[in-house]
Design a protein around this motif. Structure first.
Motif, PDB file in Angstrom:
ATOM      1  N   GLN A 157       0.681  -1.481   0.100  1.00  0.00           N
ATOM      2  CA  GLN A 157       0.095  -0.409  -0.183  1.00  0.00           C
ATOM      3  C   GLN A 157       0.611   1.126   0.466  1.00  0.00           C
ATOM      4  OE1 GLN A 157      -2.715   0.938   3.278  1.00  0.00           O
ATOM      5  NE2 GLN A 157      -4.012   0.274   2.227  1.00  0.00           N
TER       6      GLN A 157
ATOM      7  N   TYR B 219      -4.631  11.353  -2.343  1.00  0.00           N
ATOM      8  CA  TYR B 219      -3.619   8.974  -2.272  1.00  0.00           C
ATOM      9  C   TYR B 219      -3.901   8.132  -1.907  1.00  0.00           C
ATOM     10  CZ  TYR B 219      -1.379  11.970  -6.076  1.00  0.00           C
ATOM     11  OH  TYR B 219      -0.972  12.756  -7.610  1.00  0.00           O
TER      12      TYR B 219
ATOM     13  N   LYS C 121      -6.366   7.808   0.303  1.00  0.00           N
ATOM     14  CA  LYS C 121      -8.241   8.210   0.765  1.00  0.00           C
ATOM     15  C   LYS C 121      -8.567   6.796  -0.957  1.00  0.00           C
ATOM     16  CE  LYS C 121     -11.856   7.672   1.682  1.00  0.00           C
ATOM     17  NZ  LYS C 121     -13.141   6.681   3.056  1.00  0.00           N
ATOM     18  N   GLN C 122      -7.650   7.461  -1.391  1.00  0.00           N
ATOM     19  CA  GLN C 122      -8.346   6.859  -3.115  1.00  0.00           C
ATOM     20  C   GLN C 122      -8.264   5.315  -3.139  1.00  0.00           C
ATOM     21  OE1 GLN C 122      -6.662   8.418  -6.994  1.00  0.00           O
ATOM     22  NE2 GLN C 122      -8.991   8.711  -7.445  1.00  0.00           N
ATOM     23  N   HIS C 123      -6.555   4.901  -2.921  1.00  0.00           N
ATOM     24  CA  HIS C 123      -6.511   3.579  -2.438  1.00  0.00           C
ATOM     25  C   HIS C 123      -6.484   2.753  -1.156  1.00  0.00           C
ATOM     26  CE1 HIS C 123      -4.762   3.936  -6.580  1.00  0.00           C
ATOM     27  NE2 HIS C 123      -4.340   4.869  -6.186  1.00  0.00           N
ATOM     28  N   GLY C 124      -7.394   3.039  -0.582  1.00  0.00           N
ATOM     29  CA  GLY C 124      -8.562   2.998   1.061  1.00  0.00           C
ATOM     30  C   GLY C 124      -7.525   2.808   1.697  1.00  0.00           C
TER      31      GLY C 124
ATOM     32  N   THR D  42     -13.362   1.226   2.487  1.00  0.00           N
ATOM     33  CA  THR D  42     -13.374   1.981   0.375  1.00  0.00           C
ATOM     34  C   THR D  42     -12.571   0.843  -0.090  1.00  0.00           C
ATOM     35  OG1 THR D  42     -13.500   4.243   1.457  1.00  0.00           O
ATOM     36  CG2 THR D  42     -11.637   3.434  -0.447  1.00  0.00           C
ATOM     37  N   GLN D  43     -11.545  -0.284   1.261  1.00  0.00           N
ATOM     38  CA  GLN D  43     -10.741  -0.877   0.261  1.00  0.00           C
ATOM     39  C   GLN D  43     -11.576  -1.987   0.007  1.00  0.00           C
ATOM     40  OE1 GLN D  43      -8.116  -3.089   2.943  1.00  0.00           O
ATOM     41  NE2 GLN D  43      -6.834  -1.873   2.214  1.00  0.00           N
TER      42      GLN D  43
ATOM     43  N   GLU E  99     -15.391   8.743  -1.450  1.00  0.00           N
ATOM     44  CA  GLU E  99     -14.442   7.629  -1.665  1.00  0.00           C
ATOM     45  C   GLU E  99     -13.382   8.343  -2.598  1.00  0.00           C
ATOM     46  OE1 GLU E  99     -15.514   3.476  -2.133  1.00  0.00           O
ATOM     47  OE2 GLU E  99     -16.518   3.238  -0.022  1.00  0.00           O
ATOM     48  N   ALA E 100     -13.128   9.708  -2.977  1.00  0.00           N
ATOM     49  CA  ALA E 100     -12.054  10.000  -3.386  1.00  0.00           C
ATOM     50  C   ALA E 100     -12.403   9.314  -4.766  1.00  0.00           C
ATOM     51  CB  ALA E 100     -10.899  10.092  -3.119  1.00  0.00           C
TER      52      ALA E 100
END
Lengths: 343, 343, 343, 343
Positions: C66, C228, C230-233, D65-66, D94-95
């Motif tokens: 991650q 970034y 948030k967008q990738h969880g 989100t993940q 979730e951006a």
């Protein structure tokens, strides 16, 4: 003194005149958009006939990078990868287009620009679990970036390896005409649907203004393929532009005639160069040849001829690339050979 | 009885004959590949001259979806989004191409297919932190999907709103000729570099075989743009094909002449339809018009004419879309109006 | 007989007890979500203090893949690539995560798992135009996948090369503690902000339940970084879970104490193995060592100890990987050495 | 005066003490990495038992989100989209994570935060060809972002609609405990594998430090799922951290006990607020309630209590959001109600 003739590539000229004629003759007829026009449908019919494969799907797109990225986007799940030789077009010369669709290229060493069953098997064996990507497609170019070809027996062995390992075989045919027309391949158009899952027939480098014909041989890959085309901007509103060109190329075997011309003049070049005492980087078999010449001779030739200096060779020599096409003139070849000093 | 004339779209015919002439006349000259040929360079020069903008960058691509996806890929960081009206081409008719490059479209309601400064501000205000995307581009079409246009004053207001909110303004000009040629827009080519950050000039729907000219007005967006083109398969090996067409279109103001013809015939259609007592979904101002006709009349007209039935209207009526082009014949328009019964 | 002790990796146990204590002691206090809690803020303060770098940004994420994918997504434009050694974690063991964010990895050969300035320069020089990706980040692991470390002077040379070539240097510190604690590195925490653009400090492999601390040293890379995440969880609702752990790790230099323990026991293992007459694949300097042992001895050792058989060596021998951690017991090391037959 | 109690969300506290106990008790045992440890395996067993579904697959991930981005990446082909209500977490909060994996969200209007069979059918019907995305998944949240729930009969109708239209139904269960524990849902755990294709059981908002359990009910979606986890950084090296928590949550029905506590205190709050004469934005049925209060009262309450001011209502009033959790104290609820003035 200006350059008299360019052997830089096989896309220096426009289109074969027959192509312009078809576009002109059909220009004002109203046609349906997005590839469902009468010219595209006729092109597809002619291509299937040439392939002796009534059941394949054929889609016309504008260029090679587009063909490759759409095809691989359609063949690969997000965690799947494509095996290719390090010199492959998708690995070096497509600005990361395949990775931009999310996929890893497993780039492996080759010989003469080619993969082997052993190198494919080894790569598959290295990928053992979900911490790694899962190879799913094997990518080959026919002809390769080094002007070599896969002989039919080589393709058969690779395809068999793919089927054993549950891989798709995709063939980049930007220069497919030259490969089939080459004596080294022993390959016919009708072989391809039996030896690949998907491939494309290059138009741009064999007489078209633009256009490549993607052929889906494996029925499992057909579903909803036009969505991939649209999503990547590969559906032309005036699909007739591509259709008309492939009608001209595939009528009366014209496509292979053009490729034979390119090969013939490349053969003359390579015979003449060999007769002058020079060697080649890889065996000259298609319309791209890679002679190794003295740097001084290269400098003089560059005053009159366009070509790519490929790589330095041993001291005082370099590899150059000469490319012929459907449009190459015999006179240009003769003059080049006359201007080449003996070794 | 077969369909006599299609008003289905503005890409039913091939190219304006001048375009074929340019391609034919220059066909056998050897040119550099990938857009650095003399024709592309001349096309860029002519376009800059028409725009009165020597400092913009111009890139020629094959189609509108390709133009949009390349432009937005270049303008947006991964977490940034584009604001567009719900009916926008990128939101509905590009098979998710923008999302496939990783970006959200903030699709908002519009009136007559158009955004307003207020709707843009409201959308920006709703995006407050890193749990949401960050709007960064505003997307408008000129003309819109509903055949309407942004008047110059409207574009000025939107551009000012964008600059206040640190947004780029991108204009999809698939039908830019028709919009500029429309009396409703009060817009000239020279306005566009001052009112947008990037836009494209549509060729396909105004006489080209294929091709759109992307214009980068904001210098901050120029860097390394050709990488985006290559990565998305938008660099043609024979870039001359696009270059030659835009030379033909932009010589002697030809581009706007073609658009004026399309608009004129659309105006005749709409005047005739109005004279017969019918209304329109949106005010007819460009080469797309949306009359509301009785279903029975529609059924009869469909026997002779091609067109899109857009949406049901009130009982017994539907909206249809009629599109004219550079190639539409006056006779076809006259016959259509004769075949239309009075309300 | 069951396995008595696993040297399989450094994440076999849970957390160092101090970490569980911090989580327990603070458990019921109400905190703000998503990383803006008092524990995370204190962790960031302690990390900056340890780095002697008040101006860096620190973000806590859950794991190494991650961290890498978020960092590279933030550093690279769509056409840019990352240079890494072929054995790099991002190239082999992240299931194509980097490519899934759209980016190519330029995987090049290394020695002892390391890049050199020369190999970086060569790779950059090969990328000449928009037909290829544009290298923009250099990826190094410290310690490497082979248990080796970059000495401070090596990192300095690589960083200087990066700056000359306009590349970012990103350092994967999954085992950064072990590298800094190693005598071979001559590196301190305070060096890192001056020798990289971004790096992460691994928690998972040095006593945490989970968690890595991404440190942004280059201010140009800070903007909107949380988007970034948030967008990738990668933004945990209860960011306190990561914060509390790094508080425990970075209080009183605890982090390096844990790493020193791991290194010390690895050194005992390697000294004992060497004393028994065996060689190593790469010089043992951190908490991963790679002795080469007879296959018969390996088979017997596997009955009592867990470890990875890395690769076959010369005939009758294989390389194994032994990994120690903060939790490794001296007794386990002593027993292993006793059970190892002499060469 | 400092805030005495936060009703801001259900992730303000750490973990339920039973969870910390499990992590502490098992801390030093050596376990296999990446989710194949004894704790994770036991958690999966307990979850399957609670679901009465021995044949589902269960994967533990760190956050919502993940979970959503991994699930949708696995369910959707590149040209496929997911239908969700406009207020859906994936659409707003979730951006752009879903778009970053390449997929469009068809965001449609809902009532009380919910989709209906009719709205799903209408959306599917609008997508007719390859110029548009192809809807393939329906996304619902249970409970919704507005604190409402789908009754079992509603879910049955939606699932039937999905099956007719060849759509997958995916359920975001960040607050699944509260939904099942709500009298409004008439739903049990055992219903879910029969009414969805995939769903997740939220841990973070119901007592865990972190963690959500993704359940794959449709066998067609199981294949190679761990590749998606790894590729998105969702495989923890110490998977035991997630496993141990879900063991604690699913032993003896603990999970629903915690949710019932949250719902009970939310019900007390809503009953008290209603008794004081106030209305609600949506019917209060779970642990999130949305009373409409006078702005002056809100200002006073904010001095002592944390909560989100959701939206302005009619003049002088606003909607606030109050969230209870497993950790909410009765005393806090009583005090809040005492501090609330009568309407």
């Amino acid at each position: 003194m200006a350059i008299k003739y360019s052997f830089f590539n096989d896309y220096s000229e426009g289109a074969h005149p027959r192509i312009l004629n078809v576009l002109g003759d059909t220009n004002l007829a109203q046609e349906t958009g997005y590839g469902d026009d009468s010219l595209s449908n006729e092109a597809v019919r002619l291509i299937k006939q040439q392939l002796q494969a009534p059941h394949v799907d054929v889609h016309l797109v504008t260029g090679g990078t587009q063909a490759n990225l759409v095809a691989l986007a359609a063949m690969l799940k997000p965690y799947e990868s494509v095996i290719a030789v390090q010199s492959a077009h998708i690995n070096v010369h497509e600005a990361g287009a395949i990775e931009a669709t999310g996929h890893k290229i497993n780039a492996i060493e080759g010989a003469d620009g080619k993969l082997t069953p052993a190198s494919i098997r080894r790569t598959v064996a290295q990928h053992t679990d979900e911490h790694m990507v899962k190879p799913r497609v094997v990518f080959v170019s026919q002809a390769t970036e080094l002007g070599t070809v896969y002989a039919k027996a080589e393709l058969e062995a690779i395809f068999a390896t793919c089927k054993e390992a549950e891989l798709y075989l995709y063939l980049d045919g930007a220069r497919l005409g030259s490969a089939i027309a080459s004596k080294a391949s022993h390959l016919s158009f009708a072989d391809l649907p039996h030896l690949t899952d998907m491939f494309y027939i290059g138009g741009t480098k064999n007489g078209a203004l633009l256009g490549e014909a993607l052929v889906i041989a494996n029925p499992a890959l057909r579903e909803n393929f036009r969505f991939y085309l649209k999503q990547h901007g590969a559906l032309l509103a005036k699909g007739r532009v591509l259709g008309g060109q492939f009608v001209a190329l595939f009528k009366d075997g014209h496509y292979l005639d053009l490729a034979r011309h390119a090969n013939l003049l490349a053969a003359r070049l390579s015979e003449g160069i060999a007769a002058s005492g020079y060697r080649f980087l890889s065996p000259p078999t298609t319309n791209q040849i890679f002679p190794i010449l003295p740097n001084a001779a290269i400098d003089r030739l560059r005053e009159k001829y366009g070509f790519h200096v490929w790589a330095p060779a041993d001291d005082g020599h370099s590899v150059i690339r000469l490319v012929t096409s459907w449009a190459t003139k015999e006179k240009a070849v003769e003059e080049f050979l006359q201007d080449l000093p003996r070794a």
